[in-house]
Scaffold this motif. Structure first.
Motif, PDB file in Angstrom:
ATOM      1  N   VAL A  71     -74.027  -7.840  76.520  1.00 15.09           N
ATOM      2  CA  VAL A  71     -73.977  -8.690  76.648  1.00 15.09           C
ATOM      3  C   VAL A  71     -74.823  -9.621  77.080  1.00 15.09           C
ATOM      4  CG1 VAL A  71     -72.013  -7.813  78.833  1.00 15.09           C
ATOM      5  CG2 VAL A  71     -74.270  -8.557  79.554  1.00 15.09           C
ATOM      6  N   ALA A  72     -75.980  -9.421  76.688  1.00 14.23           N
ATOM      7  CA  ALA A  72     -76.661 -10.302  76.185  1.00 14.23           C
ATOM      8  C   ALA A  72     -78.111 -10.066  75.117  1.00 14.23           C
ATOM      9  CB  ALA A  72     -77.412 -11.253  77.300  1.00 14.23           C
ATOM     10  N   HIS A  73     -77.601 -10.745  73.819  1.00  7.50           N
ATOM     11  CA  HIS A  73     -78.798 -10.536  72.880  1.00  7.50           C
ATOM     12  C   HIS A  73     -80.003 -10.782  72.923  1.00  7.50           C
ATOM     13  CE1 HIS A  73     -74.928  -9.897  71.084  1.00  7.50           C
ATOM     14  NE2 HIS A  73     -75.190  -8.706  70.744  1.00  7.50           N
ATOM     15  N   ASP A  74     -80.392 -11.761  73.947  1.00  5.38           N
ATOM     16  CA  ASP A  74     -81.832 -11.993  74.132  1.00  5.38           C
ATOM     17  C   ASP A  74     -82.640 -12.294  75.242  1.00  5.38           C
ATOM     18  OD1 ASP A  74     -80.688 -13.591  75.808  1.00  5.38           O
ATOM     19  OD2 ASP A  74     -80.326 -15.304  75.399  1.00  5.38           O
ATOM     20  N   GLU A  75     -82.664  -9.979  75.457  1.00  3.63           N
ATOM     21  CA  GLU A  75     -82.845  -9.948  76.693  1.00  3.63           C
ATOM     22  C   GLU A  75     -82.806  -8.758  77.249  1.00  3.63           C
ATOM     23  OE1 GLU A  75     -82.590 -10.468  81.869  1.00  3.63           O
ATOM     24  OE2 GLU A  75     -80.811 -11.323  80.629  1.00  3.63           O
ATOM     25  N   ILE A  76     -83.513  -7.581  77.547  1.00  2.00           N
ATOM     26  CA  ILE A  76     -84.179  -6.249  77.373  1.00  2.00           C
ATOM     27  C   ILE A  76     -83.480  -6.151  78.690  1.00  2.00           C
ATOM     28  CG2 ILE A  76     -85.669  -4.749  77.874  1.00  2.00           C
ATOM     29  CD1 ILE A  76     -85.586  -5.654  74.677  1.00  2.00           C
ATOM     30  N   GLU A  77     -82.203  -5.169  78.635  1.00  2.00           N
ATOM     31  CA  GLU A  77     -82.351  -4.201  79.988  1.00  2.00           C
ATOM     32  C   GLU A  77     -83.476  -4.686  81.216  1.00  2.00           C
ATOM     33  OE1 GLU A  77     -79.829  -3.294  82.597  1.00  2.00           O
ATOM     34  OE2 GLU A  77     -78.849  -3.912  81.457  1.00  2.00           O
TER      35      GLU A  77
END
Length: 836
Positions: A71-77
């Motif tokens: 859902v977000a490519h700029d954050e690590i889960e």
């Protein structure tokens, strides 16, 4: 001998970029965070791998168990520990001499619940085609009145409105504050400004999205999805700004040395795989990149792809089928026919029927969209106008069904590669045989359109709709292939179910050592740094399950007799609803998972069979379960697990097949770890673990007992069981790769088949500058060797003078030597050239 042609530069990382010698795949999730992996680094380092291979780590949908629903490519889960945990893992791994490889998902993003977790999609639903993220998603804004279809309702919209299940609410949206939303149970959608005071029915109609019954997605979808999964929305990474935004963090991790390489999930879903990989190579500075590409049969990786190679499915099925006895085919065919009615030549027809069912069902919306494009092109061109919608639909349907691979790689505006031309024309010839003669002219037009040729009015080749048709047709072919063959036909074909593997070729029952060596020699030249594997998170069955099943081909008459006895024993409680295919799948599943400890647990078997019969779609499906049928299947399975006769029969079979299973288990593993390529070990497969399809093969793996086993072996203890032996083979092969990387992934590495006198031995050497440095000897079809009374005077030619077997820690003389002497302790040998 290894060919002397140079490896294409597209298959090699840039000079100075790290290249794994071997990888260990970990499946991250709630039970295995990045911190947990850091704790496992000492064990992985001692095992001998050079890189830890991580499943996706970017922020995923809430509750994700696998990470492929980004859902977000700029954050690590955050649930995996976030960026601090990744940095910690990198620090610990680097200190131990290990690198990291990362699995990334460029093809799609999740439609999460609530949608706001995907900020880009929330923006599109809020602002429609005016959203700054509108070009991110593969949405057909000309369809559905310009509204994105959201098929999330449990009933038709009229019924949902009538029951007041849609509600306006004020909720706190992250990053936006308090906002008016439309709520449907756990689903939350933005309300278009200015529509808040309309009647609910009018408000629903005025949004940039269309709320719909979930079944509508298979017929009226106006966005591209991952196969038939409506909650995975395709991303248009072919646009440079979308590529940059979705890859910025990953590229930073590469540039900073946090990770060393990438695995690309499902590149065939992209509009332009070759263009994507070229852009990725450029942006990453030539990092090591492999792709999850399914190569069908003898298909080869497209020559213009900038990738080291694939993730290894083509190695998996070839290794496995080299350990299948071709002499068992006829008897196994007879058993299958006796129980199921299927004949030995039925698979192509089963696959074709399954693909047609998928086109008529779950993927109808995709084919309908193709038809709209092609029929629209014909309608707007006077010279093509008499090719009707129905004719175009018939031709496209038969064409995607006839396709024998994922796609043909025609790129709009570029010359068509001869192989792509041949693939498309061959499919068209097959499709024509399924159509009435009057459709021939329409098929000619459709093929010309799909090849980007001028057809119709003069000069008509590069219109937006024609180019879109070319791309979407290929994306649809891949989806039909995956859902029709791998996820349907492979659950219907029971000749030997271990052959029905991802990327597999069940119609090719067995291979010879010569076949495998010829393929390996080609790979040493064309893709020496691609991956080899035996198990992945997506395999239908784990490697150890397949090894046990392969032994059926070695003892086919004994298996036939066992099946007859099983059927007789279970006849009193086998319902008439239980069909032959599912019954035979049950017996093979038990054979593949029955160990000296007995069968797998009831819950694992029930979960697997439920998935298998629903995927087969013959009597029950995920969307329309047939409960009486499923209970008949599961009831028979449950009773069989506790039936004393069944237990006795399978216990006897397990003891009878134990030597052959041992040889196949160790042989396939050693071969996989020493063939050309970067060897991958899937979590837990360093010891035998007969697992089935996900989620069974994604279960938590406790490495503490494995680490204790390895310490004991390293302290000089001899192997006590097959688990010790497989761990010994795995660790010694990985360590040897680490000690002699130049023989496996170095620029001068080579592959050399060795002469041998028996087709039951598999022998080859790994060379450096043409000089053999490592030799492999593996037993193939041990039951046949036993039936023949042992190795007798069969020999293998070991080049050079003296060798050392790292598995048994003893010297072996070079020259023509007796196989019996080399394999007197283990059914495999891993020899390293003795120092002069």
């Amino acid at each position: 001998m290894t060919e002397t042609r140079p490896t294409p530069t597209r298959r090699l990382p840039a000079a100075g970029r790290p290249v794994p010698v071997s990888t260990y795949r970990v499946q991250l999730g709630p039970d295995l965070t990045l911190h947990d992996v850091a704790d496992r680094v000492p064990y992985l380092a001692s095992l001998g791998v050079t890189h830890v291979y991580l499943s996706p780590i970017l922020r995923a949908a809430p509750g994700s168990t696998h990470g492929y629903d980004v859902v977000a490519h700029d954050e690590i889960e955050p649930a995996l520990g976030g960026r601090p945990a990744l940095d910690h893992l990198a620090t610990v791994a680097h200190a131990a001499g290990l690198g990291l490889v990362l699995d990334i998902v460029p093809n799609h993003m999740a439609v999460p619940t609530p949608v706001w977790h995907n900020r880009a999609l929330w923006s599109v639903l809020s602002e429609g085609s005016d959203s700054p993220y509108a070009e991110w998603f593969d949405v057909d804004w000309s369809a559905g009145d310009g509204a994105v279809l959201m098929p999330v309702l449990g009933d038709r919209i009229g019924a949902v409105l009538g029951r007041d299940e849609l509600q306006l609410a004020e909720v706190e949206v992250p990053g936006e504050g308090l906002r008016t939303v439309l709520r449907y149970y756990d689903h939350v959608f933005p309300v278009r400004p200015g529509t808040e005071n309309l009647s609910l029915a009018e408000l629903v109609e005025r949004q940039h999205y269309r709320l719909a019954y979930w079944r509508v997605a298979d017929e009226e979808l106006n966005y591209r999805r991952f196969f038939d999964v409506g909650t995975l929305l395709a991303v248009r990474v072919e646009h440079p700004d979308v590529f940059d935004a979705t890859h910025r963090l990953v590229l930073e991790l590469l540039a900073d040395g946090v990770i060393d390489g990438l695995r690309i999930d499902h590149p065939d879903g992209l509009a332009d795989p070759a263009g994507y990989l070229a852009r990725l190579r450029d942006a990453s500075g030539g990092a090591w990149v492999v792709v999850e590409k399914i190569l069908e049969g003898d298909e080869t990786l497209p020559a213009d792809w900038d990738t080291a190679g694939t993730t290894g499915y083509e190695a998996l099925w070839r290794i496995q089928q080299t350990f299948v006895d071709p002499g068992g085919a006829a008897v196994l065919d007879a058993v299958m026919h006796r129980i199921t009615g299927d004949t030995s030549d039925a698979f192509p027809g089963i696959a074709e029927d399954a693909k047609r069912e998928i086109v008529d069902g779950p993927l109808y919306a995709e084919v309908n969209r193709l038809t709209s494009l092609a029929a629209g092109i014909c309608h707007d061109d006077l010279r093509l106008r008499d090719h009707t919608w129905r004719a175009v639909e018939d031709c496209l349907t038969e064409l995607v069904v006839a396709f024998d691979r994922y796609r043909a790689y025609v790129v709009p505006g570029e010359p068509v590669h001869p192989e792509s031309l041949d693939v498309l024309q061959t499919a068209a010839e097959h499709a024509r045989r399924r159509l009435p003669p009057e459709r021939a002219a329409t098929m000619d037009v459709v093929v010309d359109l799909l090849l980007g040729r001028e057809v119709g009015s003069a000069g008509q080749t590069r219109t937006p709709r024609r180019e879109e048709l070319i791309v979407r047709f290929q994306q649809t072919c891949g989806a039909v292939m995956a859902k029709g063959v791998e996820d349907t036909a492979f659950y219907r074909w029971t000749q030997l179910v271990s052959l029905c593997e991802v990327g597999g070729a069940p119609e090719q029952f067995a291979l010879t050592p010569t076949d495998l060596s010829a393929w390996a020699s080609r790979m040493q030249v064309s893709s020496p740094l691609g991956m080899t594997t035996l198990s992945t998170h997506d395999t239908k069955r784990g490697e150890d399950t397949r090894s046990r099943l392969g032994v059926l081909s070695e003892l086919p008459r004994e298996w036939s007799l066992l099946v007859d006895r099983l059927r007789a024993a279970t006849a009193p409680y086998r319902s008439a609803l239980l069909d032959g295919r599912t019954e035979y799948l049950l017996w093979q599943t038990l054979a593949g998972t029955w160990t000296e400890r007995g069968p797998i647990s009831e819950d694992r078997l029930v979960q697997y069979l439920t998935k298998a019969v629903r995927e087969a779609k013959s009597r029950t499906t995920w969307i329309a379960p047939d409960d009486p049928y499923e209970q008949a299947v599961l009831g028979a399975a449950r009773q069989a697990l506790v039936d004393p006769q069944v237990i006795a029969l399978f216990s006897e079979w397990e003891i009878r097949t134990r030597p052959a299973v041992r040889a196949a288990t160790l042989g396939t593993k050693l071969v996989q770890l020493t063939l050309p390529g970067v060897a991958d070990v899937y979590q837990g497969t360093e010891v035998p673990d007969p697992v089935l399809v996900d989620p069974d093969n994604r279960r938590f793996v406790d490495v503490a007992p494995l680490a204790a086993r390895l310490v004991r072996l390293d302290d000089g203890a001899g192997p006590r069981d097959l688990a010790d032996e497989k761990l010994l083979v795995t660790s010694r092969a990985l360590r040897l790769r680490n000690d002699l990387p130049e023989a496996f992934v170095g620029p001068s590495a080579g592959f050399l088949p060795l002469a041998h006198s028996s087709g039951h031995s598999l022998t080859y050497a790994r060379t450096v500058d043409g000089e053999p440095q490592v030799a492999v000897v593996a037993t193939r079809l041990a039951a046949a060797v036993d039936r023949l009374g042992g190795w007798a005077d069969h020999t293998v030619a070991l080049p050079g003078a003296d060798w050392f077997d790292v598995l048994t820690e003893r010297p072996v003389s070079g020259g023509v030597v007796d196989v019996a002497d080399v394999l007197d302790r283990l059914p495999v040998a891993l020899l390293v050239r003795a120092a002069v």
